[in-house]
Design a protein around this motif. Structure first.
Motif, short mmCIF file in Angstrom:
data_model
loop_
_atom_site.label_atom_id
_atom_site.label_comp_id
_atom_site.label_asym_id
_atom_site.label_seq_id
_atom_site.Cartn_x
_atom_site.Cartn_y
_atom_site.Cartn_z
N VAL A 1 0.88 -1.18 0.00
CA VAL A 1 0.00 0.00 0.00
C VAL A 1 0.92 1.23 0.00
O VAL A 1 1.92 1.27 0.75
N ASN B 156 10.12 -7.25 9.22
CA ASN B 156 8.94 -6.51 8.73
C ASN B 156 7.77 -6.69 9.72
O ASN B 156 6.83 -7.47 9.50
N GLY C 130 -5.63 -4.79 4.74
CA GLY C 130 -6.54 -5.79 5.30
C GLY C 130 -7.64 -6.15 4.31
O GLY C 130 -7.97 -7.32 4.12
N ARG D 45 -3.17 -10.81 12.19
CA ARG D 45 -4.55 -10.38 12.36
C ARG D 45 -5.51 -11.20 11.50
O ARG D 45 -6.69 -11.33 11.82
N HIS E 291 -2.51 2.50 7.05
CA HIS E 291 -3.26 2.61 8.32
C HIS E 291 -4.72 3.01 8.10
O HIS E 291 -5.31 3.71 8.92
C1 LIG Z 1 2.34 -3.92 5.51
C2 LIG Z 1 1.40 -2.99 4.72
C3 LIG Z 1 0.95 -3.72 3.45
C4 LIG Z 1 0.18 -2.66 5.62
O1 LIG Z 1 -0.71 -1.84 4.86
P1 LIG Z 1 -1.88 -0.96 5.54
O2 LIG Z 1 -2.87 -0.64 4.50
O3 LIG Z 1 -1.28 0.17 6.30
O4 LIG Z 1 -2.49 -2.00 6.59
P2 LIG Z 1 -3.96 -1.90 7.25
O5 LIG Z 1 -4.29 -0.47 7.51
O6 LIG Z 1 -4.90 -2.71 6.45
O7 LIG Z 1 -3.68 -2.59 8.65
C5 LIG Z 1 -4.30 -3.81 9.02
C6 LIG Z 1 -3.61 -4.32 10.28
O8 LIG Z 1 -2.24 -4.63 10.01
C7 LIG Z 1 -1.44 -4.30 11.15
N1 LIG Z 1 -0.52 -3.22 10.80
C8 LIG Z 1 -0.48 -2.52 9.64
N2 LIG Z 1 0.53 -1.61 9.67
C9 LIG Z 1 1.15 -1.76 10.87
C10 LIG Z 1 2.27 -1.14 11.49
N3 LIG Z 1 2.98 -0.17 10.87
N4 LIG Z 1 2.65 -1.57 12.71
C11 LIG Z 1 1.98 -2.55 13.34
N5 LIG Z 1 0.89 -3.19 12.81
C12 LIG Z 1 0.49 -2.80 11.59
C13 LIG Z 1 -2.41 -3.87 12.24
O9 LIG Z 1 -2.82 -5.03 12.94
C14 LIG Z 1 -3.55 -3.32 11.41
O10 LIG Z 1 -4.77 -3.31 12.10
P3 LIG Z 1 -5.18 -1.98 12.96
O11 LIG Z 1 -5.03 -0.80 12.02
O12 LIG Z 1 -6.59 -2.23 13.36
O13 LIG Z 1 -4.21 -1.91 14.09
C15 LIG Z 1 2.11 -1.65 4.37
O14 LIG Z 1 2.75 -1.14 5.53
C16 LIG Z 1 3.11 -1.75 3.24
O15 LIG Z 1 2.76 -1.63 2.05
N6 LIG Z 1 4.42 -1.96 3.56
C17 LIG Z 1 5.46 -2.03 2.51
C18 LIG Z 1 5.33 -3.29 1.66
C19 LIG Z 1 5.39 -4.55 2.51
O16 LIG Z 1 6.16 -4.66 3.47
N7 LIG Z 1 4.57 -5.56 2.11
C20 LIG Z 1 4.53 -6.85 2.78
C21 LIG Z 1 5.65 -7.70 2.27
S1 LIG Z 1 5.62 -9.33 3.03
#
Ligand SMILES: CC(C)(COP(=O)(O)OP(=O)(O)OC[C@H]1O[C@@H](n2cnc3c(N)ncnc32)[C@H](O)[C@@H]1OP(=O)(O)O)[C@@H](O)C(=O)NCCC(=O)NCCS
Length: 177
Positions: free
Chosen positions: A91, A128, A102, A137, A97
């Motif tokens: 994302v 990560n 999700g 989750r 966030h």
């Molecule tokens: C990991 C990633 C995909 C999360 O995307 P996002 O849209 O922010 O995630 P969501 O808002 O759907 O979060 C869902 C849940 O994930 C967890 N979460 C997401 N980001 C988090 C963070 N920075 N720290 C801790 N938990 C986190 C939480 O449990 C969250 O639920 P909550 O908001 O109710 O606490 C995003 O940070 C990203 O693109 N990172 C870079 C690429 C990457 O690492 N991809 C995965 C490779 S394996």
């Protein structure tokens, strides 16, 4: 488009990736990872049997597309018989966030289950923490460790956890009854 169908602020719309989305998807991937995949890398993965991709779009008032929906995240998966793999998910930083990942993960799990998979696997770097929290989750559990699995652009090698979730009866997609 009927008035009722107009996107609302905060809405996350998920759609299948088609051939016209490859350039957008490669840009999104580059926006999420230091070593982003090229358009042809992605085209190759999606052309494999069982390959599919989803793109999440959110309403952005300042965006000039006709429906105001901007591509902000993606998931790429593969289903092989009764198993599936989440190959990549990301994302854009400024859209994190808000539940986009999700929504994409849940939609991917439902889609993989509909295609016949009973389980979904993935690899995630041991450092990560954000992605690991996301997966936990959605009921993914650690089932193994792959040493030095990722090679970072700066030359470092990072191990990965393999995680697995059962797809028996995944929750329905948000907005579906
Ligand atoms: C990991 C990633 C995909 C999360 O995307 P996002 O849209 O922010 O995630 P969501 O808002 O759907 O979060 C869902 C849940 O994930 C967890 N979460 C997401 N980001 C988090 C963070 N920075 N720290 C801790 N938990 C986190 C939480 O449990 C969250 O639920 P909550 O908001 O109710 O606490 C995003 O940070 C990203 O693109 N990172 C870079 C690429 C990457 O690492 N991809 C995965 C490779 S394996």
């Amino acid at each position: 488009m009927a008035l009722m169908d107009l996107p609302r602020p905060g809405q996350i719309a998920v759609k299948n990736i088609g051939p016209f989305d490859l350039g957008r998807l490669a840009r999104l991937h580059r926006g999420c990872f230091e070593d982003g995949w090229s358009r042809s890398d992605i085209a190759h993965l999606l052309s494999l049997p069982g390959g599919f991709g989803l793109i999440a779009r959110c309403f952005d008032r300042g965006f000039s597309a006709i429906d105001g929906l901007r591509g902000v995240g993606f998931a790429i998966c593969r289903v092989v018989r009764d198993e599936s793999e989440l190959l990549s998910i990301g994302v854009l930083q400024s859209w994190r966030h808000r539940g986009v990942a999700g929504t994409l993960l849940e939609a991917s799990m439902v889609r993989a289950h509909q295609a016949g998979a009973d389980a979904m696997f993935l690899e995630v770097a041991v450092d990560n923490v954000a992605a690991q929290s996301l997966y936990e989750r959605y009921n993914f559990k650690r089932v193994g460790t792959r040493l030095d699995y990722y090679h970072r652009p700066d030359g470092r090698k990072i191990s990965a956890y393999t995680m697995k979730a059962s797809l028996h009866g995944p929750r329905s997609l948000p907005g579906q009854s």
